[in-house]
Each structure stands twice: as structure tokens, then as C-alpha cells.
Design a protein around this motif. Structure first.
Motif, PDB file in Angstrom:
ATOM      1  N   ALA A 175     -35.688 -18.733 121.130  1.00 47.13           N
ATOM      2  CA  ALA A 175     -34.493 -17.487 121.212  1.00 47.13           C
ATOM      3  C   ALA A 175     -35.130 -16.571 122.586  1.00 47.13           C
ATOM      4  O   ALA A 175     -34.057 -15.886 122.983  1.00 47.13           O
ATOM      5  CB  ALA A 175     -34.827 -16.635 120.012  1.00 47.13           C
ATOM      6  N   THR A 176     -36.406 -16.697 123.102  1.00 49.57           N
ATOM      7  CA  THR A 176     -36.585 -15.869 124.147  1.00 49.57           C
ATOM      8  C   THR A 176     -37.284 -16.378 125.445  1.00 49.57           C
ATOM      9  O   THR A 176     -37.661 -17.563 125.195  1.00 49.57           O
ATOM     10  CB  THR A 176     -37.512 -14.729 123.694  1.00 49.57           C
ATOM     11  N   ALA A 177     -37.353 -15.695 126.581  1.00 45.02           N
ATOM     12  CA  ALA A 177     -38.050 -16.443 127.716  1.00 45.02           C
ATOM     13  C   ALA A 177     -39.468 -16.445 127.239  1.00 45.02           C
ATOM     14  O   ALA A 177     -40.073 -17.524 127.854  1.00 45.02           O
ATOM     15  CB  ALA A 177     -37.608 -15.283 128.869  1.00 45.02           C
ATOM     16  N   ILE A 178     -39.993 -15.431 126.663  1.00 49.37           N
ATOM     17  CA  ILE A 178     -41.502 -15.780 126.284  1.00 49.37           C
ATOM     18  C   ILE A 178     -41.718 -17.006 125.425  1.00 49.37           C
ATOM     19  O   ILE A 178     -42.653 -17.724 125.845  1.00 49.37           O
ATOM     20  CB  ILE A 178     -42.004 -14.564 125.560  1.00 49.37           C
ATOM     21  N   GLU A 179     -40.919 -17.158 124.435  1.00 48.39           N
ATOM     22  CA  GLU A 179     -41.052 -18.470 123.748  1.00 48.39           C
ATOM     23  C   GLU A 179     -40.828 -19.819 124.577  1.00 48.39           C
ATOM     24  O   GLU A 179     -41.483 -20.840 124.274  1.00 48.39           O
ATOM     25  CB  GLU A 179     -40.165 -18.364 122.697  1.00 48.39           C
ATOM     26  N   ALA A 180     -39.873 -19.649 125.592  1.00 48.10           N
ATOM     27  CA  ALA A 180     -39.700 -20.774 126.326  1.00 48.10           C
ATOM     28  C   ALA A 180     -40.913 -21.000 127.187  1.00 48.10           C
ATOM     29  O   ALA A 180     -41.265 -22.295 127.436  1.00 48.10           O
ATOM     30  CB  ALA A 180     -38.484 -20.549 127.183  1.00 48.10           C
ATOM     31  N   VAL A 181     -41.564 -19.808 127.918  1.00 46.04           N
ATOM     32  CA  VAL A 181     -42.686 -20.230 128.686  1.00 46.04           C
ATOM     33  C   VAL A 181     -43.889 -20.820 127.780  1.00 46.04           C
ATOM     34  O   VAL A 181     -44.655 -21.643 128.120  1.00 46.04           O
ATOM     35  CB  VAL A 181     -43.075 -18.891 129.150  1.00 46.04           C
ATOM     36  N   ALA A 182     -44.044 -20.135 126.596  1.00 51.30           N
ATOM     37  CA  ALA A 182     -44.998 -20.643 125.621  1.00 51.30           C
ATOM     38  C   ALA A 182     -44.906 -22.137 125.239  1.00 51.30           C
ATOM     39  O   ALA A 182     -45.721 -22.973 125.263  1.00 51.30           O
ATOM     40  CB  ALA A 182     -45.073 -19.850 124.254  1.00 51.30           C
ATOM     41  N   TRP A 183     -43.488 -22.617 125.035  1.00 45.08           N
ATOM     42  CA  TRP A 183     -43.267 -23.865 124.704  1.00 45.08           C
ATOM     43  C   TRP A 183     -43.380 -24.848 125.914  1.00 45.08           C
ATOM     44  O   TRP A 183     -44.158 -25.860 125.491  1.00 45.08           O
ATOM     45  CB  TRP A 183     -41.557 -23.839 124.550  1.00 45.08           C
ATOM     46  N   ALA A 184     -43.163 -24.419 126.945  1.00 47.79           N
ATOM     47  CA  ALA A 184     -43.491 -25.315 128.114  1.00 47.79           C
ATOM     48  C   ALA A 184     -45.139 -25.482 128.380  1.00 47.79           C
ATOM     49  O   ALA A 184     -45.631 -26.261 128.805  1.00 47.79           O
ATOM     50  CB  ALA A 184     -42.878 -24.710 129.461  1.00 47.79           C
ATOM     51  N   ALA A 185     -45.805 -24.487 128.222  1.00 45.45           N
ATOM     52  CA  ALA A 185     -47.310 -24.375 128.497  1.00 45.45           C
ATOM     53  C   ALA A 185     -47.908 -25.050 127.255  1.00 45.45           C
ATOM     54  O   ALA A 185     -49.102 -25.760 127.763  1.00 45.45           O
ATOM     55  CB  ALA A 185     -47.601 -22.798 128.432  1.00 45.45           C
ATOM     56  N   ARG A 186     -47.504 -24.897 126.048  1.00 46.41           N
ATOM     57  CA  ARG A 186     -47.902 -26.013 124.958  1.00 46.41           C
ATOM     58  C   ARG A 186     -47.909 -27.470 125.366  1.00 46.41           C
ATOM     59  O   ARG A 186     -48.813 -28.239 125.086  1.00 46.41           O
ATOM     60  CB  ARG A 186     -47.345 -25.630 123.534  1.00 46.41           C
ATOM     61  N   ARG A 187     -46.967 -27.734 125.946  1.00 48.02           N
ATOM     62  CA  ARG A 187     -46.572 -29.251 126.200  1.00 48.02           C
ATOM     63  C   ARG A 187     -47.133 -29.360 127.597  1.00 48.02           C
ATOM     64  O   ARG A 187     -46.751 -30.561 128.248  1.00 48.02           O
ATOM     65  CB  ARG A 187     -45.232 -29.473 126.435  1.00 48.02           C
ATOM     66  N   ARG A 188     -48.010 -28.544 128.285  1.00 42.09           N
ATOM     67  CA  ARG A 188     -48.426 -28.970 129.620  1.00 42.09           C
ATOM     68  C   ARG A 188     -47.596 -29.081 130.585  1.00 42.09           C
ATOM     69  O   ARG A 188     -47.909 -29.933 131.769  1.00 42.09           O
ATOM     70  CB  ARG A 188     -49.778 -29.996 129.599  1.00 42.09           C
ATOM     71  N   LEU A 189     -46.375 -28.468 130.631  1.00 43.74           N
ATOM     72  CA  LEU A 189     -45.218 -28.880 131.459  1.00 43.74           C
ATOM     73  C   LEU A 189     -45.523 -27.822 132.949  1.00 43.74           C
ATOM     74  O   LEU A 189     -44.921 -27.891 133.884  1.00 43.74           O
ATOM     75  CB  LEU A 189     -43.892 -28.909 130.873  1.00 43.74           C
ATOM     76  N   ILE A 190     -46.008 -26.693 132.587  1.00 39.38           N
ATOM     77  CA  ILE A 190     -46.211 -25.814 133.399  1.00 39.38           C
ATOM     78  C   ILE A 190     -47.785 -25.446 133.471  1.00 39.38           C
ATOM     79  O   ILE A 190     -48.599 -25.480 132.807  1.00 39.38           O
ATOM     80  CB  ILE A 190     -45.282 -24.443 133.186  1.00 39.38           C
TER      81      ILE A 190
END
Length: 66
Positions: free
Chosen positions: A51-66
């Protein structure tokens, strides 16, 4: 990242946000407007189901994409 629909540019955008860079500054760094950054961010969120940019950043970080 074809299976999740994120381009390299999408990941760069998320990585910049993860560093604490403002949306407008991300736009300047990527040579696009802040409004375009927000629109692309909304598309990223829709594609990955958050739903949010913060969630998107966390999602990508958890998957080691960023």
C-alpha cells in the motif's frame, strides 16, 4: 526482475528512497519529475501488492533486491 515485474529503474528508485532521499531529489537524480516518481512508485506498489512506499522499500530489502 521479470517474474515480479520490476525493472532495474524501479529498483534504483526504491534504493534511493531506502537511503532517505526525497521523492523530488530522486526525480532530479533520475532526470524525471517528482510527479513521475510518485506515479512510478504507485505502479510499483500495485505490482508487488503493497500500500505504501515504505512497504515497497521494505519488500525489496527483504528480498535483497536493493
Amino acid at each position: 526482475m521479470g517474474e515480479i515485474g520490476l525493472s532495474d529503474e524501479d529498483l534504483v528508485l526504491l534504493a534511493e528512497l531506502a537511503k532517505g532521499v526525497t521523492v523530488d531529489r530522486v526525480g532530479r537524480r533520475l532526470d524525471i519529475s517528482g510527479r513521475t516518481v510518485r506515479r512510478r512508485l504507485r505502479g510499483i506498489c500495485d505490482r508487488i501488492g503493497v500500500a505504501t512506499a515504505i512497504e515497497a522499500v521494505a519488500w525489496a530489502a527483504r528480498r535483497r533486491l536493493i
